[in-house]
Write a protein that holds these residues in place. Structure first.
Motif, short mmCIF file in Angstrom:
data_model
loop_
_atom_site.label_atom_id
_atom_site.label_comp_id
_atom_site.label_asym_id
_atom_site.label_seq_id
_atom_site.Cartn_x
_atom_site.Cartn_y
_atom_site.Cartn_z
N GLU A 114 13.46 -2.81 -2.75
CA GLU A 114 13.69 -1.80 -1.73
C GLU A 114 13.13 -2.20 -0.37
OE1 GLU A 114 15.61 0.65 -2.73
OE2 GLU A 114 15.45 0.08 -4.83
N GLY A 115 12.25 -3.15 -0.38
CA GLY A 115 11.66 -3.56 0.89
C GLY A 115 12.51 -4.60 1.60
N SER A 116 12.12 -4.93 2.79
CA SER A 116 12.79 -6.02 3.48
C SER A 116 11.76 -7.12 3.69
CB SER A 116 13.37 -5.55 4.81
OG SER A 116 12.39 -4.87 5.55
N ASP A 117 12.10 -8.28 3.17
CA ASP A 117 11.20 -9.42 3.26
C ASP A 117 9.84 -9.12 2.62
OD1 ASP A 117 10.80 -12.09 3.94
OD2 ASP A 117 9.68 -11.53 5.74
N GLY A 118 9.89 -8.39 1.54
CA GLY A 118 8.68 -8.14 0.79
C GLY A 118 7.72 -7.14 1.42
N ALA A 119 8.23 -6.34 2.33
CA ALA A 119 7.37 -5.34 2.96
C ALA A 119 8.09 -4.00 3.06
CB ALA A 119 6.95 -5.79 4.36
N ILE A 120 7.33 -2.93 2.91
CA ILE A 120 7.93 -1.61 3.09
C ILE A 120 7.01 -0.73 3.92
CG2 ILE A 120 9.38 -1.40 1.04
CD1 ILE A 120 6.90 -0.03 -0.23
N GLU A 121 7.64 0.25 4.54
CA GLU A 121 6.93 1.28 5.28
C GLU A 121 7.19 2.57 4.52
OE1 GLU A 121 5.76 0.02 8.30
OE2 GLU A 121 4.69 1.82 8.95
N LEU A 122 6.19 3.05 3.81
CA LEU A 122 6.39 4.25 3.00
C LEU A 122 6.69 5.46 3.87
CD1 LEU A 122 3.77 4.23 0.12
CD2 LEU A 122 6.22 3.74 0.05
N SER A 123 7.75 6.16 3.51
CA SER A 123 8.09 7.36 4.28
C SER A 123 7.63 8.61 3.54
CB SER A 123 9.61 7.42 4.50
OG SER A 123 10.26 7.48 3.25
N GLN A 124 7.06 8.41 2.39
CA GLN A 124 6.61 9.53 1.58
C GLN A 124 5.13 9.33 1.20
OE1 GLN A 124 8.96 9.37 -2.02
NE2 GLN A 124 8.76 7.16 -2.17
N SER A 125 4.54 10.36 0.64
CA SER A 125 3.16 10.22 0.21
C SER A 125 3.12 9.28 -0.99
CB SER A 125 2.60 11.58 -0.20
OG SER A 125 3.19 12.01 -1.40
N ARG A 126 1.95 8.73 -1.24
CA ARG A 126 1.83 7.82 -2.37
C ARG A 126 1.99 8.56 -3.68
NH1 ARG A 126 -2.76 3.56 -0.31
NH2 ARG A 126 -1.69 3.16 1.65
N LYS A 127 1.61 9.80 -3.65
CA LYS A 127 1.77 10.63 -4.84
C LYS A 127 3.26 10.73 -5.20
CE LYS A 127 -0.24 14.85 -6.67
NZ LYS A 127 -0.69 16.21 -6.32
N ALA A 128 4.07 10.98 -4.19
CA ALA A 128 5.51 11.07 -4.42
C ALA A 128 6.07 9.72 -4.84
CB ALA A 128 6.22 11.56 -3.15
N TRP A 129 5.52 8.66 -4.27
CA TRP A 129 5.96 7.32 -4.64
C TRP A 129 5.64 7.05 -6.10
CZ3 TRP A 129 3.40 2.03 -3.26
CH2 TRP A 129 4.32 1.00 -3.49
N ALA A 130 4.46 7.50 -6.52
CA ALA A 130 4.06 7.32 -7.91
C ALA A 130 5.07 7.96 -8.85
CB ALA A 130 2.67 7.91 -8.14
N ALA A 131 5.53 9.16 -8.49
CA ALA A 131 6.52 9.83 -9.33
C ALA A 131 7.81 9.02 -9.39
CB ALA A 131 6.80 11.23 -8.78
N GLU A 132 8.19 8.46 -8.27
CA GLU A 132 9.41 7.66 -8.23
C GLU A 132 9.26 6.40 -9.09
OE1 GLU A 132 10.66 6.77 -4.23
OE2 GLU A 132 12.26 5.42 -4.93
N LEU A 133 8.04 5.90 -9.17
CA LEU A 133 7.80 4.71 -9.97
C LEU A 133 7.55 5.05 -11.44
CD1 LEU A 133 5.42 2.71 -7.59
CD2 LEU A 133 7.80 2.19 -8.13
N GLY A 134 7.53 6.35 -11.75
CA GLY A 134 7.28 6.74 -13.12
C GLY A 134 5.83 6.51 -13.54
#
Lengths: 226, 226
Positions: free
Chosen positions: A162-182
């Motif tokens: 999902e990143g570009s060139d191995g980097a991402i700028e999270l647009s959501q909280s890490r908590k929400a990211w955790a849910a997306e990652l299961g």
DNA sequence: CGTACTTTTGAATCGCATCAAATCTGGTGG
DNA sequence: CCACCAGATTTGATGCGATTCAAAAGTACG
């Protein structure tokens, strides 16, 4: 929270910016869209109902659910932005219930003109196909990611896919990211800081990237060898 | 193994029967398709290559992969039947590598006529859109399933979302099913026999179904919402 | 009959979820 | 500005369940 709609007037610029999935189709659709405020728990459609509307989430959360005979709720789709139940376009009736798990604002498009526009407007059709294909790509990669067992593996996979060139700028909280990652949010926090201290990742606020290590294996950087 | 192709002649009837995803589009596509036998490890396209073909898997396994800087292979998609990299239709070049993880037979369609047919043939276009939407539905439900943590929960979810009336007829080995559920095969075997002995499931060869129990089988899984 | 694969059961290990609690953050209103 | 609150972030301790390694029995096929 959403801030795209005030007194029934939609700020299309802000909405489109925040919803990449709508960006290309919006122009042809604006005249069809209706904005609706939805309360939590509200049921928008039930199994067997005719498909009259195509729904898209602006804020809040819509869910496509089925109730198992033991009473447990089985979630088939969860939308916190963008379209939900796209397949209903090709169906006469719903095969699941559609409900609001969280209150918010949604757009609804009447199906008939929606289908007609797909037939007549080549740009809209191309955009819709591209949109679906993009969604397929994203979901396939998410499924692959969720099939990985380690927390670190999922994070790496996310950066790569999902990143570009191995980097991402999270647009959501890490908590929400955790849910997306299961993952549980604790696991995500712990693994992130582990990867950082091991020198594999650079973490700077919402920006997460692979460390540009000079060469070879970043694995050695955390511990002395020999 | 595959048995759909002999001396370059394709048994379209058998192929279409075995590939639901092709059933509706095949008629318009037959004249465009080329059958190719692919050896394991063969690379069909690399990052940056122009998109010249749309690929569909008949047997074997194609993968869309990206190589991370640590050398690990990141799988973005894995196809053992049906189309792969549908999003490449809307792209000039590939963003990943496309390779055969397992030898087999694939179909390839030249993109230009493929795109042209999408433009000109309304039936084909509808079929393609329906196909994509169906794939989106299936993948969303798979992602939801993979986000569940218990083995039993995933099995139940599968029955509810992919089965009809809570029953399925497995068309694959249980080992393959385990992979699709993101479980080790041992876990799947154990959990299945546990659910059977607990009286929740009826298992009869490839047929797996909820037991039509009277009531009171009050095991609740998943509790929270919103 | 032999080979390869699936199915099945057993035992040990490890990682993640879970529960708990402290700190930090942004936003609201007095 | 401060008090206050809801939420996110962070760290710690514990238990469970899935993975893993191992091995045996069943099955398909030439």
């Amino acid at each position: 929270m959403h801030g795209f709609e005030k007194n029934g007037i939609i700020d299309w610029g802000a909405l489109i910016t925040s919803q990449p999935s709508l960006a290309r189709v919006a122009a042809s659709l604006r005249e069809l869209a209706e904005v609706r405020e939805i309360a939590a728990g509200r049921v928008l459609a039930r199994v067997g109902d005719p498909v009259n509307w195509i729904w898209s989430v602006i804020s809040g959360e819509l869910r496509l659910v089925r109730r198992s005979r033991t009473g447990a709720e089985v979630i088939l789709q969860r939308a916190r932005g963008g379209f939900i139940a796209e397949a209903s376009l090709s169906s006469k009736t719903y095969h699941c219930d559609l409900m609001a798990a969280e209150g918010g604002v949604v757009l609804r498009f009447p199906v008939k003109p929606f289908r007609a526009m797909l037939d007549q407007n080549a740009d809209f059709r191309d955009a819709w196909i591209a949109e679906l294909a993009q969604e397929v790509r994203k979901l396939r990669s998410q499924s692959e990611r969720l099939s990985l067992h380690g927390a670190a593996e999922r994070i790496i996979h996310y950066l790569e896919s999902e990143g570009s060139d191995g980097a991402i700028e999270l647009s959501q909280s890490r908590k929400a990211w955790a849910a997306e990652l299961g993952l549980s949010h604790e696991s995500l926090y712990r693994t992130l800081s582990r990867l950082q201290s091991e020198g594999q990742l650079d973490i700077d606020g919402p920006r997460i990237a692979f460390r540009k290590s000079r060469k070879g294996n970043a694995r050695n950087q955390g511990k002395k060898s020999g």
